[in-house]
Design an enzyme around this catalytic site. Structure first.
Site, PDB file in Angstrom:
ATOM      1  N   TYR A 147      29.798  35.180  29.725  1.00 47.89           N
ATOM      2  CA  TYR A 147      29.555  33.814  30.180  1.00 47.89           C
ATOM      3  C   TYR A 147      28.057  33.600  30.418  1.00 47.89           C
ATOM      4  CZ  TYR A 147      34.329  32.132  30.977  1.00 47.89           C
ATOM      5  OH  TYR A 147      35.602  31.676  30.822  1.00 47.89           O
ATOM      6  N   TYR A 148      27.277  34.597  30.058  1.00 50.53           N
ATOM      7  CA  TYR A 148      25.819  34.544  30.172  1.00 50.53           C
ATOM      8  C   TYR A 148      25.373  34.332  31.614  1.00 50.53           C
ATOM      9  CZ  TYR A 148      26.404  34.341  25.193  1.00 50.53           C
ATOM     10  OH  TYR A 148      26.790  34.637  23.909  1.00 50.53           O
ATOM     11  N   HIS A 149      26.046  35.045  32.512  1.00 50.91           N
ATOM     12  CA  HIS A 149      25.653  35.105  33.914  1.00 50.91           C
ATOM     13  C   HIS A 149      25.430  36.568  34.291  1.00 50.91           C
ATOM     14  CE1 HIS A 149      27.929  31.082  34.817  1.00 50.91           C
ATOM     15  NE2 HIS A 149      26.795  30.900  34.183  1.00 50.91           N
ATOM     16  N   PRO A 150      24.525  37.262  33.591  1.00 46.60           N
ATOM     17  CA  PRO A 150      24.347  38.698  33.866  1.00 46.60           C
ATOM     18  C   PRO A 150      23.733  38.930  35.242  1.00 46.60           C
ATOM     19  CG  PRO A 150      22.639  37.934  32.384  1.00 46.60           C
ATOM     20  CD  PRO A 150      23.599  36.787  32.546  1.00 46.60           C
ATOM     21  N   HIS A 183      28.459  41.754  41.418  1.00 46.65           N
ATOM     22  CA  HIS A 183      28.599  40.486  40.700  1.00 46.65           C
ATOM     23  C   HIS A 183      29.508  39.537  41.481  1.00 46.65           C
ATOM     24  CE1 HIS A 183      28.357  38.075  36.992  1.00 46.65           C
ATOM     25  NE2 HIS A 183      29.578  37.692  37.303  1.00 46.65           N
TER      26      HIS A 183
END
Length: 211
Positions: A147-150, A183
């Site tokens: 989800y491109y939330h690294p 996370h």
């Protein structure tokens, strides 16, 4: 835990070109070549949508259900490949590499299947584009992406201290999602705002101590 996101036709049509790329992100000549090919296919699809109203109408009828692992346990890596700072790093996310993640993903897909088999959804779905439940795990392994939330690539206690100062260096702090040691189960924007606020407080405190 898992999160199930329902994607309407407009969003599905917009992200479809990116979905074509997701199976071809691993290192290697063949995957690199296929990545370029699928990028071209995705670009052509985007252009066709703009000039072909019929195709666009059909794409808008697609409904997607995304299964997201909100607390994945698989650990990837980021490695430096060159002394040149402009050379891209080697990034391996290692999606679904842990048994826990694999089980959670399978549970999430099973939940989605139950939803699609229940009313009123089952009366609304005319075709299954996933080629049936027997291909679910193959599709998951090939199409799992980010989800491109690294987070966590420069986590507290590993790369920075409790005041976000980079270990071994002076005058450098990091204030973004990379410092999060765990996370979050939601989008990373609120956590980043908190980190930025705390960093501003640390900077203000350091300035007062110097004066």
């Amino acid at each position: 835990g898992i999160q199930i996101v329902i994607i309407d036709g407009q969003s599905t049509a917009d992200i479809l070109p990116f979905g074509l790329l997701s199976p071809w992100t691993a290192p290697g000549c063949l995957t690199g070549f296929m990545h370029l090919v699928m990028r071209g296919v995705g670009g052509c699809l985007t252009k066709c949508r703009r000039c072909c109203p019929c195709l666009n109408r059909q794409l808008l009828r697609i409904l997607g259900l995304n299964v997201c692992l909100v607390r994945p346990t698989s650990v990837g890596s980021v490695a430096i490949r060159s002394r040149d700072p402009l050379y891209p790093p080697l990034i391996d996310p290692s999606f679904l590499s842990s048994e826990e993640d694999q089980q959670q993903m399978q549970n999430g897909i099973a939940t989605v299947r139950k939803m699609l088999a229940s009313s009123p959804l089952k009366e609304m779905v005319s075709a299954d584009l996933t080629m049936g439940p027997t291909r679910d795990w193959l599709n998951a392994r090939l199409n799992t992406s980010s989800y491109y939330h690294p987070t966590g690539t420069c986590s507290i206690s590993t790369c920075v201290d409790s005041e976000l100062r980079v270990l071994g260096l002076q005058g450098l702090r990091v204030a973004d999602a990379s410092v999060l040691p765990v996370h979050p189960r939601v989008g990373t924007a609120p956590a980043c705002l908190v980190v930025g606020t705390r960093c501003a407080e640390f900077l203000a405190q350091a300035a007062r101590m110097r004066s």
